[in-house]
Design a protein around this motif. Structure first.
Motif, PDB file in Angstrom:
ATOM      1  N   PHE A 116       0.857  -1.176   0.000  1.00 36.49           N
ATOM      2  CA  PHE A 116       0.000   0.000   0.000  1.00 36.49           C
ATOM      3  C   PHE A 116       0.893   1.226   0.000  1.00 36.49           C
ATOM      4  CE2 PHE A 116      -2.348  -3.414   1.948  1.00 36.49           C
ATOM      5  CZ  PHE A 116      -3.626  -3.284   1.405  1.00 36.49           C
ATOM      6  N   SER A 117       0.574   2.196  -0.838  1.00 40.53           N
ATOM      7  CA  SER A 117       1.362   3.417  -0.913  1.00 40.53           C
ATOM      8  C   SER A 117       0.448   4.593  -1.231  1.00 40.53           C
ATOM      9  CB  SER A 117       2.448   3.295  -1.991  1.00 40.53           C
ATOM     10  OG  SER A 117       1.871   3.028  -3.253  1.00 40.53           O
ATOM     11  N   ALA A 118       0.920   5.794  -0.893  1.00 33.05           N
ATOM     12  CA  ALA A 118       0.125   6.993  -1.139  1.00 33.05           C
ATOM     13  C   ALA A 118       0.037   7.296  -2.638  1.00 33.05           C
ATOM     14  CB  ALA A 118       0.717   8.187  -0.399  1.00 33.05           C
ATOM     15  N   PHE A 119       1.029   6.851  -3.382  1.00 31.82           N
ATOM     16  CA  PHE A 119       1.080   7.064  -4.824  1.00 31.82           C
ATOM     17  C   PHE A 119       1.419   5.744  -5.511  1.00 31.82           C
ATOM     18  CE2 PHE A 119       2.561  10.825  -2.577  1.00 31.82           C
ATOM     19  CZ  PHE A 119       1.666  11.783  -3.041  1.00 31.82           C
ATOM     20  N   GLN A 120       1.081   5.635  -6.782  1.00 33.06           N
ATOM     21  CA  GLN A 120       1.406   4.433  -7.557  1.00 33.06           C
ATOM     22  C   GLN A 120       2.918   4.295  -7.652  1.00 33.06           C
ATOM     23  OE1 GLN A 120      -1.006   2.355  -8.979  1.00 33.06           O
ATOM     24  NE2 GLN A 120       0.670   0.974  -9.438  1.00 33.06           N
ATOM     25  N   LEU A 143       4.108  -9.057  -6.072  1.00 31.05           N
ATOM     26  CA  LEU A 143       3.654  -7.819  -5.447  1.00 31.05           C
ATOM     27  C   LEU A 143       2.480  -7.219  -6.195  1.00 31.05           C
ATOM     28  CD1 LEU A 143       6.842  -5.734  -4.547  1.00 31.05           C
ATOM     29  CD2 LEU A 143       5.189  -6.755  -2.991  1.00 31.05           C
ATOM     30  N   THR A 144       1.532  -6.717  -5.431  1.00 33.11           N
ATOM     31  CA  THR A 144       0.420  -5.946  -5.973  1.00 33.11           C
ATOM     32  C   THR A 144       0.448  -4.599  -5.276  1.00 33.11           C
ATOM     33  OG1 THR A 144      -0.889  -7.956  -6.235  1.00 33.11           O
ATOM     34  CG2 THR A 144      -2.078  -5.869  -6.289  1.00 33.11           C
ATOM     35  N   ASN A 145       0.398  -3.519  -6.048  1.00 36.60           N
ATOM     36  CA  ASN A 145       0.426  -2.173  -5.481  1.00 36.60           C
ATOM     37  C   ASN A 145      -1.002  -1.637  -5.392  1.00 36.60           C
ATOM     38  OD1 ASN A 145       1.757   1.051  -6.532  1.00 36.60           O
ATOM     39  ND2 ASN A 145       1.390   0.318  -4.491  1.00 36.60           N
ATOM     40  N   VAL A 146      -1.382  -1.208  -4.183  1.00 37.46           N
ATOM     41  CA  VAL A 146      -2.686  -0.584  -3.965  1.00 37.46           C
ATOM     42  C   VAL A 146      -2.431   0.835  -3.485  1.00 37.46           C
ATOM     43  CG1 VAL A 146      -4.807  -0.639  -2.606  1.00 37.46           C
ATOM     44  CG2 VAL A 146      -3.784  -2.783  -3.407  1.00 37.46           C
ATOM     45  N   LYS A 156       3.196   0.320   3.169  1.00 38.06           N
ATOM     46  CA  LYS A 156       2.784  -0.728   4.093  1.00 38.06           C
ATOM     47  C   LYS A 156       2.705  -2.000   3.268  1.00 38.06           C
ATOM     48  CE  LYS A 156      -1.462  -0.575   5.599  1.00 38.06           C
ATOM     49  NZ  LYS A 156      -2.708  -0.361   6.354  1.00 38.06           N
ATOM     50  N   VAL A 157       3.368  -3.073   3.735  1.00 36.76           N
ATOM     51  CA  VAL A 157       3.383  -4.348   3.023  1.00 36.76           C
ATOM     52  C   VAL A 157       2.614  -5.354   3.866  1.00 36.76           C
ATOM     53  CG1 VAL A 157       4.822  -6.172   2.034  1.00 36.76           C
ATOM     54  CG2 VAL A 157       5.624  -3.801   1.996  1.00 36.76           C
ATOM     55  N   GLU A 158       1.635  -6.025   3.240  1.00 38.09           N
ATOM     56  CA  GLU A 158       0.816  -6.994   3.967  1.00 38.09           C
ATOM     57  C   GLU A 158       0.725  -8.307   3.200  1.00 38.09           C
ATOM     58  OE1 GLU A 158      -3.044  -5.406   4.823  1.00 38.09           O
ATOM     59  OE2 GLU A 158      -2.264  -4.107   6.414  1.00 38.09           O
ATOM     60  N   SER A 159       0.638  -9.380   3.988  1.00 41.23           N
ATOM     61  CA  SER A 159       0.380 -10.714   3.454  1.00 41.23           C
ATOM     62  C   SER A 159      -0.556 -11.410   4.424  1.00 41.23           C
ATOM     63  CB  SER A 159       1.680 -11.502   3.305  1.00 41.23           C
ATOM     64  OG  SER A 159       2.179 -11.835   4.580  1.00 41.23           O
ATOM     65  N   ASP A 160      -0.841 -12.671   4.175  1.00 42.24           N
ATOM     66  CA  ASP A 160      -1.690 -13.439   5.077  1.00 42.24           C
ATOM     67  C   ASP A 160      -1.014 -13.681   6.417  1.00 42.24           C
ATOM     68  OD1 ASP A 160      -3.653 -13.625   3.162  1.00 42.24           O
ATOM     69  OD2 ASP A 160      -3.049 -15.622   2.470  1.00 42.24           O
ATOM     70  N   PHE A 161       0.322 -13.569   6.468  1.00 43.78           N
ATOM     71  CA  PHE A 161       1.055 -13.948   7.669  1.00 43.78           C
ATOM     72  C   PHE A 161       1.921 -12.841   8.258  1.00 43.78           C
ATOM     73  CE2 PHE A 161       3.513 -14.991   3.948  1.00 43.78           C
ATOM     74  CZ  PHE A 161       4.748 -14.423   4.231  1.00 43.78           C
ATOM     75  N   ASP A 162       2.007 -11.675   7.615  1.00 40.66           N
ATOM     76  CA  ASP A 162       2.926 -10.647   8.078  1.00 40.66           C
ATOM     77  C   ASP A 162       2.437  -9.270   7.640  1.00 40.66           C
ATOM     78  OD1 ASP A 162       5.158  -9.579   9.323  1.00 40.66           O
ATOM     79  OD2 ASP A 162       6.577 -10.197   7.767  1.00 40.66           O
ATOM     80  N   SER A 163       2.884  -8.247   8.366  1.00 46.76           N
ATOM     81  CA  SER A 163       2.570  -6.875   8.010  1.00 46.76           C
ATOM     82  C   SER A 163       3.722  -5.982   8.446  1.00 46.76           C
ATOM     83  CB  SER A 163       1.264  -6.442   8.689  1.00 46.76           C
ATOM     84  OG  SER A 163       0.965  -5.112   8.352  1.00 46.76           O
TER      85      SER A 163
END
Length: 192
Positions: A116-120, A143-146, A156-163
């Protein structure tokens, strides 16, 4: 675990996974199922609703699948989707496909992360982040950028098991909490 959950978590995804392994199609099926999931979620929620609509005949729903995916998706995957409709499990289609993706990722040692980021983020930034994350997790990274403008900056980097939260919003929140903790300690000492 109820009967539907058992079928979703084992039977259906396992059938597709086993076929892909046996026919050396795991990479192809992985990419094609990811495309179908994107079509059902990100690109066209109406398609997911259509496929789950029990007021439509099974043949109508299968015909629509055929029109959309004929010559684009492996025939076995199309027949697999038909079987989900035939056995009245179309309301679970996304869960089944997502479970297949998880099985393939485990098999191929892939971790799917969302940044997740404020900008692409541009391609160079994504590649650099991907290399850092591969070193951290010792796995192949997808990776997928939102974009979330409320983050102000950072990622912010998130997965099913970590953040991992390295956003400015998070840093400001931490500074606020530290300040409140310090102030409450100072106030407590004044009154003692």
């Amino acid at each position: 675990m109820d009967r539907d959950d058992l079928l979703i978590n084992t039977s259906y995804p396992l059938v597709l996974f086993d076929y892909a392994i046996q026919h050396n199609q795991i990479d192809l099926f992985y990419q094609q199922v990811k495309k179908i999931i994107a079509d059902l979620t990100l690109n066209n929620q109406e398609l997911a609703n259509f496929l789950s609509n029990v007021n439509l005949s099974k043949d109508e729903r299968k015909q629509t699948l055929n029109e959309i995916y004929s010559n684009k998706i492996d025939t076995y995957i199309i027949y697999f989707l038909y079987s989900i409709i035939d056995f009245n499990r179309s309301h679970c289609i996304l869960k089944i496909l997502n479970e297949f993706i998880k099985q393939v990722q485990k098999h191929l040692n892939i971790v799917s992360l969302t940044v997740f980021s404020a900008f692409q983020l541009n391609e160079k930034q994504m590649q650099k982040l991907c290399v850092c994350l591969q070193n951290k997790y010792q796995k192949e990274i997808e990776l997928t950028n939102v974009v979330d403008p409320t983050l102000i900056g950072g990622i912010k980097v998130e997965s099913d098991f970590d953040s991992v939260d390295l956003t400015i919003v998070n840093q400001l929140e931490q500074m606020k909490q530290i300040s409140l903790d310090v102030l409450s300690g100072v106030k407590g000492k004044k009154y003692e």
